[in-house]
Scaffold this motif. Structure first.
Motif, short mmCIF file in Angstrom:
data_model
loop_
_atom_site.label_atom_id
_atom_site.label_comp_id
_atom_site.label_asym_id
_atom_site.label_seq_id
_atom_site.Cartn_x
_atom_site.Cartn_y
_atom_site.Cartn_z
N LEU A 158 33.76 44.33 -17.47
CA LEU A 158 34.08 44.82 -16.13
C LEU A 158 32.81 45.02 -15.28
CD1 LEU A 158 36.97 47.28 -17.01
CD2 LEU A 158 37.17 45.02 -15.95
N ASP A 159 31.66 44.63 -15.83
CA ASP A 159 30.38 44.68 -15.11
C ASP A 159 30.02 43.34 -14.48
OD1 ASP A 159 30.23 47.22 -16.25
OD2 ASP A 159 28.79 46.63 -17.78
N ASP A 160 30.88 42.34 -14.63
CA ASP A 160 30.57 40.98 -14.19
C ASP A 160 31.10 40.71 -12.78
OD1 ASP A 160 29.48 40.64 -16.71
OD2 ASP A 160 31.20 39.55 -17.49
N TRP A 161 30.24 40.13 -11.94
CA TRP A 161 30.53 39.82 -10.55
C TRP A 161 30.15 38.37 -10.28
CZ3 TRP A 161 32.54 43.60 -7.28
CH2 TRP A 161 32.56 44.89 -7.80
N THR A 162 30.98 37.65 -9.54
CA THR A 162 30.70 36.27 -9.17
C THR A 162 30.01 36.24 -7.82
OG1 THR A 162 32.62 35.48 -10.39
CG2 THR A 162 31.75 34.01 -8.71
N VAL A 163 28.93 35.47 -7.73
CA VAL A 163 28.19 35.30 -6.48
C VAL A 163 28.94 34.28 -5.63
CG1 VAL A 163 26.02 34.58 -5.44
CG2 VAL A 163 26.01 35.83 -7.61
N VAL A 164 29.39 34.70 -4.46
CA VAL A 164 30.12 33.82 -3.55
C VAL A 164 29.19 33.51 -2.38
CG1 VAL A 164 32.16 33.58 -2.08
CG2 VAL A 164 32.32 34.88 -4.22
N CYS A 165 28.76 32.25 -2.29
CA CYS A 165 27.85 31.84 -1.23
C CYS A 165 28.09 30.37 -0.90
CB CYS A 165 26.39 32.09 -1.63
SG CYS A 165 25.86 31.42 -3.22
N SER A 166 27.47 29.92 0.17
CA SER A 166 27.60 28.51 0.53
C SER A 166 26.40 27.76 -0.04
CB SER A 166 27.68 28.35 2.05
OG SER A 166 26.53 28.90 2.64
N GLY A 167 26.58 26.51 -0.32
CA GLY A 167 25.50 25.73 -0.90
C GLY A 167 25.55 25.75 -2.41
N THR A 168 24.45 25.37 -3.02
CA THR A 168 24.36 25.27 -4.47
C THR A 168 23.84 26.56 -5.10
OG1 THR A 168 23.92 22.91 -4.24
CG2 THR A 168 23.44 23.90 -6.38
N TYR A 169 22.85 27.20 -4.44
CA TYR A 169 22.19 28.38 -4.98
C TYR A 169 22.23 29.55 -4.00
CZ TYR A 169 20.32 25.06 -8.33
OH TYR A 169 20.21 24.11 -9.30
N TRP A 170 22.13 30.78 -4.56
CA TRP A 170 21.97 31.98 -3.78
C TRP A 170 20.56 31.94 -3.20
CZ3 TRP A 170 22.18 37.50 -6.38
CH2 TRP A 170 21.93 38.49 -5.42
N VAL A 171 20.46 31.80 -1.89
CA VAL A 171 19.17 31.70 -1.21
C VAL A 171 18.77 33.09 -0.76
CG1 VAL A 171 17.95 30.66 0.75
CG2 VAL A 171 19.68 29.35 -0.50
N ARG A 172 17.52 33.43 -0.96
CA ARG A 172 17.00 34.77 -0.75
C ARG A 172 17.41 35.41 0.57
NH1 ARG A 172 10.64 36.46 -1.02
NH2 ARG A 172 10.97 38.68 -0.85
N ASP A 173 17.34 34.70 1.68
CA ASP A 173 17.60 35.30 2.99
C ASP A 173 19.04 35.15 3.47
OD1 ASP A 173 14.99 36.26 3.26
OD2 ASP A 173 14.29 34.34 4.05
N ASP A 174 19.89 34.52 2.67
CA ASP A 174 21.29 34.32 3.08
C ASP A 174 22.18 35.47 2.66
OD1 ASP A 174 20.53 31.89 4.10
OD2 ASP A 174 21.57 30.68 2.59
N GLU A 175 23.25 35.68 3.41
CA GLU A 175 24.25 36.67 3.04
C GLU A 175 25.13 36.10 1.94
OE1 GLU A 175 26.14 37.32 6.83
OE2 GLU A 175 24.94 39.11 7.17
N VAL A 176 25.55 36.97 1.03
CA VAL A 176 26.44 36.57 -0.06
C VAL A 176 27.54 37.60 -0.21
CG1 VAL A 176 24.64 35.36 -1.35
CG2 VAL A 176 25.11 37.75 -1.87
N ARG A 177 28.55 37.24 -0.96
CA ARG A 177 29.59 38.19 -1.35
C ARG A 177 29.56 38.27 -2.86
NH1 ARG A 177 33.26 35.69 2.98
NH2 ARG A 177 33.53 37.42 4.43
N PHE A 178 30.01 39.41 -3.39
CA PHE A 178 30.15 39.58 -4.82
C PHE A 178 31.63 39.85 -5.10
CE2 PHE A 178 25.82 41.01 -3.82
CZ PHE A 178 25.11 40.10 -4.59
#
Length: 173
Positions: free
Chosen positions: A92-112
Motif C-alpha cells: 500500500l506504499d506503491d504509487w504510479t507516476v503519471v506523466c506525459s512522455g517516456t520519463y518523469w522530467v525534473r521540471d514537469d508536473e506529475v501525478r501520483f
C-alpha cells in the motif's frame, strides 16, 4: 504546497503518521526520497519512467507515503499517511507516476496514482487546527483534477546512468 510529514499521528482513521501540505519553502520535513516499489530494485541515477510504480520515503522519519481505505479526517476522501519503518512497509506504499512522455522530467508536473486503490495524491483547501494548525489536508481523490499535480522543487538530482544516455542518444543501424 509542499508534501510534508512529521511524527504527528492522525487522531482518527488509521492513527498512522499524518501527511499534510505546507507552503514554507525552508521546511526540512518536506523532503522525500524516490525509491523502487515493493520488492523492486531501483538503481540510483536511473530515470523514472512514466507509468512506473515507485515509493516516496519521508527522509525525516523513514516512513513511506501510504494510502488505504480509511476516510481522510477533513474532506472524507481517502486518507494518505506515512507508514512503515526505515523504508520498509507494504504494497500500500506503491504509487504510479503519471506523466506525459517516456520519463518523469525534473521540471514537469506529475501525478501520483495509488497502485492499489487508484486514487490520486491530492491537496485541496481543507486546513487543520491544533496540533498542525494551518497545514492542508493531503488525501486521495478518485478523479484527476488540478488538485493532484505535483512538481519537484529542490533536492538532490542524480545524473542519468550511462545506459540511459546511450538509450537516448544512440540509435541502432
Amino acid at each position: 504546497v509542499r508534501l510534508h510529514s512529521h511524527d504527528v499521528r492522525y487522531g482518527s482513521g488509521s492513527g498512522q503518521q499524518s501527511v499534510t501540505g505546507v507552503s514554507a519553502a525552508d521546511d526540512g520535513n518536506s523532503y522525500w526520497r524516490v525509491r523502487g516499489r515493493t520488492a523492486a530494485v531501483c538503481q540510483r541515477g536511473t530515470p523514472v519512467r512514466c507509468g512506473q510504480a515507485i515509493r516516496l520515503t519521508h527522509l525525516g522519519t523513514g516512513r513511506n507515503l501510504h494510502s488505504h481505505r480509511f476516510a481522510s479526517p477533513l474532506s472524507g476522501n481517502q486518507e494518505v499517511s506515512a507508514f512503515g519503518e526505515a523504508g520498509e512497509g507494504d504494497y500500500l506504499d506503491d504509487w504510479t507516476v503519471v506523466c506525459s512522455g517516456t520519463y518523469w522530467v525534473r521540471d514537469d508536473e506529475v501525478r501520483f496514482q495509488h497502485t492499489s486503490t487508484d486514487v490520486f495524491l491530492s491537496v485541496t483547501g481543507e486546513q487543520y487546527g491544533r496540533p498542525i494548525h494551518g497545514q492542508k489536508e493531503v488525501h486521495g481523490m478518485a478523479t484527476s483534477s488540478q488538485n493532484n499535480y505535483w512538481k519537484v522543487m529542490e533536492g538532490i538530482f542524480m545524473q542519468p546512468s550511462e545506459a540511459f544516455k546511450a538509450e537516448q542518444y544512440h540509435a541502432e543501424l
